[in-house]
Design a protein around this motif. Structure first.
Motif, PDB file in Angstrom:
ATOM      1  N   LEU A   1     -33.901 -55.319  13.567  1.00 29.37           N
ATOM      2  CA  LEU A   1     -33.561 -54.605  12.339  1.00 29.37           C
ATOM      3  C   LEU A   1     -34.429 -53.375  12.124  1.00 29.37           C
ATOM      4  O   LEU A   1     -33.976 -52.364  11.591  1.00 29.37           O
ATOM      5  N   GLY A   2     -35.699 -53.452  12.530  1.00 32.57           N
ATOM      6  CA  GLY A   2     -36.616 -52.335  12.292  1.00 32.57           C
ATOM      7  C   GLY A   2     -36.590 -51.264  13.352  1.00 32.57           C
ATOM      8  O   GLY A   2     -37.335 -50.286  13.272  1.00 32.57           O
ATOM      9  N   VAL A   3     -35.712 -51.420  14.357  1.00 34.85           N
ATOM     10  CA  VAL A   3     -35.642 -50.451  15.452  1.00 34.85           C
ATOM     11  C   VAL A   3     -34.636 -49.363  15.107  1.00 34.85           C
ATOM     12  O   VAL A   3     -33.569 -49.645  14.549  1.00 34.85           O
ATOM     13  N   GLU A   4     -34.977 -48.114  15.430  1.00 42.23           N
ATOM     14  CA  GLU A   4     -34.013 -47.035  15.250  1.00 42.23           C
ATOM     15  C   GLU A   4     -32.787 -47.300  16.122  1.00 42.23           C
ATOM     16  O   GLU A   4     -32.899 -47.604  17.302  1.00 42.23           O
ATOM     17  N   ALA A   5     -31.603 -47.199  15.497  1.00 36.81           N
ATOM     18  CA  ALA A   5     -30.364 -47.647  16.135  1.00 36.81           C
ATOM     19  C   ALA A   5     -30.112 -46.988  17.484  1.00 36.81           C
ATOM     20  O   ALA A   5     -29.543 -47.595  18.388  1.00 36.81           O
ATOM     21  N   ARG A   6     -30.547 -45.758  17.649  1.00 39.38           N
ATOM     22  CA  ARG A   6     -30.273 -45.043  18.900  1.00 39.38           C
ATOM     23  C   ARG A   6     -31.370 -45.229  19.944  1.00 39.38           C
ATOM     24  O   ARG A   6     -31.332 -44.589  20.989  1.00 39.38           O
ATOM     25  N   SER A   7     -32.339 -46.077  19.658  1.00 36.84           N
ATOM     26  CA  SER A   7     -33.435 -46.239  20.612  1.00 36.84           C
ATOM     27  C   SER A   7     -33.609 -47.691  21.045  1.00 36.84           C
ATOM     28  O   SER A   7     -34.707 -48.105  21.404  1.00 36.84           O
ATOM     29  N   LEU A   8     -32.526 -48.468  21.024  1.00 41.63           N
ATOM     30  CA  LEU A   8     -32.597 -49.840  21.518  1.00 41.63           C
ATOM     31  C   LEU A   8     -32.874 -49.848  23.014  1.00 41.63           C
ATOM     32  O   LEU A   8     -32.530 -48.901  23.721  1.00 41.63           O
TER      33      LEU A   8
END
Length: 339
Positions: free
Chosen positions: A244-251
């Motif tokens: 949840l705390g990860v930037e969506a484009r940097s998984l």
């Protein structure tokens, strides 16, 4: 505060400059806990060297007395030279340390190989706000370490810095800029103690793998992980993969969870995009020893160790492969199903 307790008079001494007198702790041989905040003293000969019973040392926003009269680079060279040429017996106080906490105190020499060799009893190391520190000396040392936190620092590591920290229970590696060395963060091969890991916003990391860390239950990822190619937690006891705390484009581009029997949930970033979706997602919760595959077709029951499975995994060309014992886990793939 610029006030100091005098151990000789049990009164107070005013020190407007924040500088600690060299003899401040000369009668404090039994002192166990020492916290110094916004203080100035000589890093080459700190006033607490006489505290041979010291267990807990906290240094926050402290400044080297010599740095006021010389450039930082020049002083660092002098400090290193002086440490090399002096007897290490003067630093006996570090042999009894259990906890060392360094926050925004630019004293990289304290984590040199020589100093680390003295800290045989160290159980907890916290570093925050370090600038251009070489922390590769941690490898092969700190065998008794239980908690390691490196945060908001610019530092140099190597890929196997944790390889011999087999007693570590907690790792926090957040908001760091790795300027040289480490691209692979991996756990000790024989670690059965580590339970909680926090990783976030670390530029330079490409691979995070904690395979076979059997007691690992909690993993927290946060911030930007733009350079992370692979995340592997095979053979762990992780129950929730919290993204949840990860930037969506940097998984992570690859997420590998093989033999994760206790996996119950995957929490994706709120604003999931097709561009940020992992290209490889392999999940197997069927057994501690992940099921063997040939090509894309799963075999039904044969069990092999993770090392054999990893060989097949490396040759597997598929993008997604999911094998579950509890179909309820499928609902957590909902946010990415449409992609």
């Amino acid at each position: 505060m610029p006030y100091w307790i005098s151990t000789t008079t049990c009164g107070f001494i005013l020190s407007p400059s924040g500088a600690i007198a060299d003899n401040m702790f000369q009668h404090s041989h039994r002192l166990r806990v020492l916290e110094l905040s916004r203080c100035t003293f000589s890093f080459s000969s700190p006033p607490f060297l006489c505290c041979h019973s010291l267990r807990f040392l906290w240094l926050e926003h402290c400044e080297d007395l010599l740095a006021r009269t010389s450039t930082a680079d020049h002083h660092q060279r002098d400090a290193a030279k002086e440490l090399d040429n002096s007897t290490m017996a003067l630093w006996e106080c570090f042999k009894s340390l259990w906890v060392l906490d360094l926050r925004y105190t630019h004293w990289g020499q304290i984590l040199s190989a020589q100093m680390m060799d003295l800290m045989t009893q160290l159980r907890e190391l916290n570093v925050m706000g370090a600038k251009n520190w070489d922390m590769s000396h941690l490898r092969g040392r700190l065998r008794n370490i239980r908690k390691l936190r490196v945060m908001k620092s610019t530092c140099c590591f190597n890929d196997h810095v944790l390889s011999e920290m087999e007693s570590m229970e907690l790792l926090d590696f957040s908001e760091n800029n790795i300027i040289q060395g480490m691209t692979n963060l991996s756990g000790p091969a024989r670690n059965n103690s580590i339970k909680t890991i926090t990783i976030g916003g670390c530029d330079g990391l490409k691979v995070v793998t904690f395979r076979h860390c059997k007691e690992l239950k909690n993993l927290f990822l946060k911030g930007s992980l733009g350079s992370l190619d692979k995340l592997e937690l095979s053979g762990t006891r992780v129950k929730t993969l919290n993204l949840l705390g990860v930037e969506a484009r940097s998984l992570p581009k690859q997420i590998i969870l093989l033999g994760c029997e206790e996996l119950r949930a995957i929490l994706w970033p709120w604003s999931m995009t097709k561009k940020g979706l992992p290209k490889v997602l392999h999940i197997d919760t069927t057994s501690p020893s992940a099921t063997a595959y040939r090509g894309e077709a799963p075999l039904v029951h044969p069990h092999v160790d993770l090392s054999l499975h990893q060989q097949k995994e490396d040759n597997f060309m598929g993008r997604w492969r999911i094998c579950l014992t509890d179909a309820r886990l499928l609902r957590f793939l909902g946010p990415v199903e449409s992609f």
